[in-house]
Design a protein around this motif. Structure first.
Motif, mmCIF file in Angstrom:
data_model
loop_
_atom_site.group_PDB
_atom_site.id
_atom_site.type_symbol
_atom_site.label_atom_id
_atom_site.label_comp_id
_atom_site.label_asym_id
_atom_site.label_seq_id
_atom_site.Cartn_x
_atom_site.Cartn_y
_atom_site.Cartn_z
ATOM 1 N N TYR A 253 0.675 -1.348 0.132
ATOM 2 C CA TYR A 253 -0.087 0.092 0.329
ATOM 3 C C TYR A 253 0.541 1.216 0.007
ATOM 4 O O TYR A 253 0.804 2.417 -1.200
ATOM 5 C CB TYR A 253 -1.184 0.058 1.280
ATOM 6 C CG TYR A 253 -2.505 0.980 1.364
ATOM 7 C CD1 TYR A 253 -2.690 1.999 0.576
ATOM 8 C CD2 TYR A 253 -1.923 2.405 2.358
ATOM 9 C CE1 TYR A 253 -2.909 2.511 0.579
ATOM 10 C CE2 TYR A 253 -2.545 3.331 2.942
ATOM 11 C CZ TYR A 253 -3.429 3.604 1.757
ATOM 12 O OH TYR A 253 -3.770 4.653 1.439
ATOM 13 N N PHE A 254 2.072 1.579 0.704
ATOM 14 C CA PHE A 254 2.498 2.448 0.870
ATOM 15 C C PHE A 254 3.553 2.611 -0.565
ATOM 16 O O PHE A 254 3.452 3.620 -0.699
ATOM 17 C CB PHE A 254 3.596 2.639 2.142
ATOM 18 C CG PHE A 254 3.176 2.640 3.402
ATOM 19 C CD1 PHE A 254 1.753 3.446 3.929
ATOM 20 C CD2 PHE A 254 3.597 2.269 4.916
ATOM 21 C CE1 PHE A 254 1.198 3.404 5.092
ATOM 22 C CE2 PHE A 254 2.847 2.207 5.792
ATOM 23 C CZ PHE A 254 1.641 2.915 5.868
ATOM 24 N N ARG A 255 3.797 1.744 -0.813
ATOM 25 C CA ARG A 255 4.608 1.492 -2.172
ATOM 26 C C ARG A 255 3.618 2.069 -3.391
ATOM 27 O O ARG A 255 4.486 3.100 -4.175
ATOM 28 C CB ARG A 255 5.422 -0.066 -2.491
ATOM 29 C CG ARG A 255 6.398 0.432 -3.418
ATOM 30 C CD ARG A 255 6.629 -1.554 -4.096
ATOM 31 N NE ARG A 255 7.579 -2.513 -2.283
ATOM 32 C CZ ARG A 255 6.698 -2.936 -2.035
ATOM 33 N NH1 ARG A 255 5.386 -4.006 -2.265
ATOM 34 N NH2 ARG A 255 7.782 -3.158 -0.986
ATOM 35 N N ALA A 256 2.585 1.887 -3.825
ATOM 36 C CA ALA A 256 2.215 2.071 -4.112
ATOM 37 C C ALA A 256 1.750 3.485 -4.494
ATOM 38 O O ALA A 256 1.902 4.045 -5.271
ATOM 39 C CB ALA A 256 -0.032 1.289 -3.712
ATOM 40 N N LEU A 257 1.398 4.200 -2.860
ATOM 41 C CA LEU A 257 1.312 5.443 -2.603
ATOM 42 C C LEU A 257 2.578 6.310 -3.392
ATOM 43 O O LEU A 257 2.356 7.370 -4.045
ATOM 44 C CB LEU A 257 1.111 6.036 -1.421
ATOM 45 C CG LEU A 257 -0.636 5.166 -0.764
ATOM 46 C CD1 LEU A 257 -0.458 6.157 0.644
ATOM 47 C CD2 LEU A 257 -1.297 6.387 -1.372
ATOM 48 N N GLN A 258 3.881 6.171 -2.574
ATOM 49 C CA GLN A 258 4.936 6.442 -3.543
ATOM 50 C C GLN A 258 4.940 5.978 -4.945
ATOM 51 O O GLN A 258 5.141 7.272 -5.581
ATOM 52 C CB GLN A 258 6.688 5.646 -2.947
ATOM 53 C CG GLN A 258 6.564 5.693 -1.816
ATOM 54 C CD GLN A 258 7.779 5.333 -1.062
ATOM 55 O OE1 GLN A 258 8.313 4.234 -1.695
ATOM 56 N NE2 GLN A 258 8.908 6.057 -0.799
ATOM 57 N N GLU A 259 4.770 5.085 -5.692
ATOM 58 C CA GLU A 259 4.418 5.168 -6.896
ATOM 59 C C GLU A 259 3.528 6.370 -7.740
ATOM 60 O O GLU A 259 3.663 7.100 -9.221
ATOM 61 C CB GLU A 259 4.510 3.559 -7.281
ATOM 62 C CG GLU A 259 5.007 2.690 -7.024
ATOM 63 C CD GLU A 259 4.621 1.130 -7.214
ATOM 64 O OE1 GLU A 259 3.677 1.563 -7.817
ATOM 65 O OE2 GLU A 259 5.801 0.500 -7.478
ATOM 66 N N ILE A 260 2.423 7.012 -7.084
ATOM 67 C CA ILE A 260 1.172 7.756 -7.766
ATOM 68 C C ILE A 260 1.856 9.242 -7.158
ATOM 69 O O ILE A 260 1.941 9.779 -7.747
ATOM 70 C CB ILE A 260 0.535 7.591 -7.760
ATOM 71 C CG1 ILE A 260 -0.302 8.016 -6.222
ATOM 72 C CG2 ILE A 260 -0.011 5.733 -7.482
ATOM 73 C CD1 ILE A 260 -1.217 8.206 -5.898
ATOM 74 N N ASP A 261 3.175 9.239 -6.658
ATOM 75 C CA ASP A 261 3.989 10.315 -6.183
ATOM 76 C C ASP A 261 3.068 11.586 -5.242
ATOM 77 O O ASP A 261 2.541 12.922 -5.261
ATOM 78 C CB ASP A 261 4.220 10.761 -6.685
ATOM 79 C CG ASP A 261 5.482 12.404 -7.207
ATOM 80 O OD1 ASP A 261 5.945 12.043 -5.799
ATOM 81 O OD2 ASP A 261 5.168 12.811 -7.370
ATOM 82 N N TYR A 262 2.245 10.049 -4.348
ATOM 83 C CA TYR A 262 0.969 10.996 -3.109
ATOM 84 C C TYR A 262 2.090 11.614 -1.906
ATOM 85 O O TYR A 262 2.797 10.901 -1.638
ATOM 86 C CB TYR A 262 -0.136 9.277 -2.549
ATOM 87 C CG TYR A 262 -0.451 10.720 -1.620
ATOM 88 C CD1 TYR A 262 -1.461 11.186 -1.557
ATOM 89 C CD2 TYR A 262 0.057 10.008 -0.225
ATOM 90 C CE1 TYR A 262 -2.333 11.848 -0.674
ATOM 91 C CE2 TYR A 262 -0.608 10.489 1.161
ATOM 92 C CZ TYR A 262 -2.046 11.267 0.924
ATOM 93 O OH TYR A 262 -2.379 12.421 1.825
ATOM 94 N N GLN A 263 1.799 13.013 -1.788
ATOM 95 C CA GLN A 263 2.921 14.487 -0.897
ATOM 96 C C GLN A 263 1.952 14.111 0.303
ATOM 97 O O GLN A 263 2.143 14.799 1.062
ATOM 98 C CB GLN A 263 3.465 15.147 -1.665
ATOM 99 C CG GLN A 263 3.988 15.239 -2.644
ATOM 100 C CD GLN A 263 5.341 14.170 -2.529
ATOM 101 O OE1 GLN A 263 5.667 14.425 -1.377
ATOM 102 N NE2 GLN A 263 5.502 13.386 -3.292
ATOM 103 N N GLY A 264 0.470 13.750 0.453
ATOM 104 C CA GLY A 264 -0.182 14.383 1.221
ATOM 105 C C GLY A 264 -0.169 13.329 2.833
ATOM 106 O O GLY A 264 0.572 12.463 3.101
#
Length: 291
Positions: A253-264
């Motif tokens: 899950y965290f890796r996926a957020l990194q992959e979409i460049d989620y900064q929030g």
């Protein structure tokens, strides 16, 4: 993987009121807070004038910031066309309050998006959300729908019908795991253009459930947080668990957020448990192990 996202906490999860909840959030190591703003002292019709700046100063003095307000009005969400004008106006006032307090995100539930795109319920929800999207866009803000009542693919198809991205997504992986059985990692990838805020919560589904049992529907009854909390506490259909003890794959899950460049923000929510403060403290430390 090294997370750089700030850690938030829902103040109301402590169950001790806003000011004490803010102090506890600071004490457990959070960097930001999400606060319910639908009734009581945080109602935009109650928190007025100098009181808004005073609260903002109090939060800043604690070394915190607001990740989002919660503007979930419960009931049937925006499924009931007759009730929508009042709910839309209230939602706009909550967005105004959010911007004044220093955040541009309000999270909410809108009710289950029906499959029938030509039916009256879909039309009512679409009309209300289109108005709210335009208003949010005018403020440079986001009215963020929380994941869970429907699959990510179905939610995206609804969001794609709206103009702009004023209506966006508050991504909660545990809701998906517990209710629809949807895959949070694929959900992140599908909703990548809409995610503006996230919850960090864990859980497990024990048996398949009709989402209407959890979130209500126009044909039955509205969504009530007390009812959801009771279902969670009962633990027969699904169960909210401390981070790392449920079925959310946080590595992925965290890796996926990194992959979409989620900064929030990664905002911790704890809706059940005998000692939420201890659970939240452990959750903060759990997230910090990814830094």
């Amino acid at each position: 993987m090294a997370l750089t996202n700030k850690i938030g906490v829902i103040v109301d999860s402590f169950g001790v009121g806003v000011r004490e909840g803010l102090r506890k959030a600071k004490d457990v190591g959070a960097e930001g807070v999400q606060i319910y703003a639908v009734k009581g002292e945080m109602d935009p019709d109650v928190l007025v004038g100098p009181a808004r700046q005073e609260l903002k100063n109090y939060i800043v003095d604690l070394g915190l910031e607001i990740s989002a307000l919660c503007g979930d009005l419960g009931g049937h969400g925006f499924q009931d066309a007759a009730a929508n004008p009042e709910k839309v106006e209230k939602s706009k006032r909550i967005m105004d309050l959010a911007v004044e307090l220093g955040t541009n995100i309000v999270t909410t539930h809108i009710g289950i998006v029906p499959d029938d795109k030509n039916g009256p319920v879909y039309h009512a929800m679409q009309t209300a959300c289109e108005e709210l999207s335009r208003y949010a866009n005018s403020l440079g803000a986001y009215f963020a729908i929380e994941t869970g009542p429907e699959t990510a693919a179905h939610l995206k198809s609804f969001l794609d019908t709206l103009s702009g991205n004023g209506v966006s997504v508050n991504f909660d992986p545990a809701n998906m795991v517990m209710v629809t059985g949807d895959d949070p990692v694929q959900g992140v990838k599908l909703l990548k253009d809409y995610i503006v805020h996230t919850h960090v919560k864990d859980g497990v589904r024990h048996r398949v459930v009709d989402p209407r049992v959890v979130y209500g529907s126009l044909e039955t009854e509205g969504m009530e947080h007390d009812k959801i909390a009771a279902l969670l506490a009962e633990g027969k259909i699904f169960e909210e668990l401390p981070l790392g003890e449920g079925k959310v794959d946080f590595d992925a899950y965290f890796r996926a957020l990194q992959e979409i460049d989620y900064q929030g923000y990664l905002t911790i929510e704890r809706e059940v448990g005998a000692d939420p403060e201890a659970d939240i403290r452990k959750a903060v430390q759990f997230i910090k192990t990814y830094r």
